[in-house]
Design an enzyme around this catalytic site. Structure first.
Site, PDB file in Angstrom:
ATOM      1  CE  LYS A 156     135.157  68.209 -49.904  1.00  0.00           C
ATOM      2  NZ  LYS A 156     134.777  67.907 -48.502  1.00  0.00           N
TER       3      LYS A 156
ATOM      4  CE  LYS B  18     135.261  71.175 -41.784  1.00  0.00           C
ATOM      5  NZ  LYS B  18     135.587  69.785 -42.079  1.00  0.00           N
TER       6      LYS B  18
ATOM      7  CB  SER C 299     133.714  68.345 -45.083  1.00  0.00           C
ATOM      8  OG  SER C 299     134.275  68.452 -43.801  1.00  0.00           O
TER       9      SER C 299
END
Length: 331
Positions: free
Chosen positions: A276, A208, A133
């Protein structure tokens, strides 16, 4: 680009014959039929998600080579029937498909574009699937570099957590060329259940980011609901059962509710990684001029939880901060 026919894969009542790359190598002829046993899949990054994905590929009959910074994870793959490689270069030289599953954008750039990386050592025609990701703009840039080197890039981040990886039940959102997606589909079907091509390069990472926005919001609201229920002395296990049967039901409730009740935050997906991801979605939203007020607030709560030293906990560990903000820690 010459292609090999192969990989007959059953999907419902339909049998698919997918294309994977024909490499200019004596061991592959133009007429050779690809089967799982003749397809080499390299997995770089054998962490919480990467290792079970690699094991599922072994179970599906692929010739799997794994590389990881720590040797113990490689050893676990070898015990499951895979092979180990001591470097990225070694791991990709004979690969038909390369999957990268590493924590963040700089990690992907290092293993893909570095001197020892995928672009420098993989054969032309190799399908490169980045299941990490990362930032959509980085995914687009690396896809352009990979295509220029003759590779077939796909950004294919996954959702479903550790259990989804173990069960080969991941949701996979894929960006890239349609023909490359179809070529990679049999490999993806060995590790996932819901596999959707969502657009050109970078699209998988964009979807995502949206996924992580929804998940973080759900986890935070679930944490608040549990603290609320406990404050009133409700049978929380019974409460979550009935909530799960109504409109409030969700996979987040199913997978994270009991962890909150048990105060068990062993990581399935670490808070530091979700931190993150929330940085990715808030930055991308700002760039697009999109307002995400609730997402921004949850991003701050995730950041605060990480800053206090809980980044290694499962993302359901947001419950700890919520409980403390209510003055109910340790009750």
């Amino acid at each position: 680009m010459a292609l090999r026919r192969g990989l007959g894969v059953s999907t419902g009542a339909v049998t698919r014959q997918q294309d994977l790359p024909q490499h200019d190598s004596p061991q592959h002829s133009e007429d050779s039929t690809m089967t799982t046993s003749s397809t080499t899949v390299t997995v770089i990054g054998l962490g919480i998600m990467g290792l079970p994905m690699a094991k599922n590929l072994v179970a599906a009959g692929y010739d799997v080579v794994g590389h990881n910074r720590s040797q113990d994870r490689i050893d676990q793959l070898v015990e499951a029937g895979g092979k180990g490689a001591s470097s990225v270069a070694e791991s990709v030289r004979e690969a038909d498909v390369v999957i990268t599953m590493v924590p963040d954008s700089p990690d992907v750039e290092a293993v893909v574009a570095g001197e020892d990386g995928v672009l420098a050592h993989a054969r032309q025609g190799t399908v490169w699937i980045d299941a990490s990701s990362i930032r959509p703009d980085v995914a687009v840039r690396l896809a352009e570099q990979a295509a220029a080197k003759g590779l077939r890039p796909l950004d294919a981040p996954v959702s479903g957590g550790e259990q989804g990886a173990i069960d080969a039940a991941l949701s996979i959102m894929v960006g890239g060329e349609e023909v490359d997606f179809e070529a990679a589909r049999p490999v993806l079907e060995a590790v996932g259940r819901t596999i959707v091509h969502v657009g050109p390069a970078g699209s998988g990472q964009t979807v995502k980011a949206a996924n992580q926005l929804v998940v973080a919001g759900n986890i935070q609201l679930l944490a608040e609901a549990v603290v609320f229920l406990e404050a009133y002395g409700v049978d929380t296990a019974a409460a979550l059962k009935v909530l799960g049967g109504g409109l409030a039901g969700s996979k987040v409730l199913d997978q994270k509710g009991q962890k909150m009740l048990d105060r068990n935050f062993d990581p399935g997906f670490r808070l530091q990684l979700h931190h993150k991801d929330m940085g990715i979605v808030t930055a991308a939203a700002r760039e697009a001029g999109v307002t995400v007020p609730l997402g921004g607030l949850v991003a701050q709560l995730v950041a605060a939880t990480v800053a206090r030293g809980d980044g290694g906990l499962d993302h359901s560990g947001l419950f700890k901060l919520t409980e403390e903000l209510s003055g109910r820690s340790g009750r």
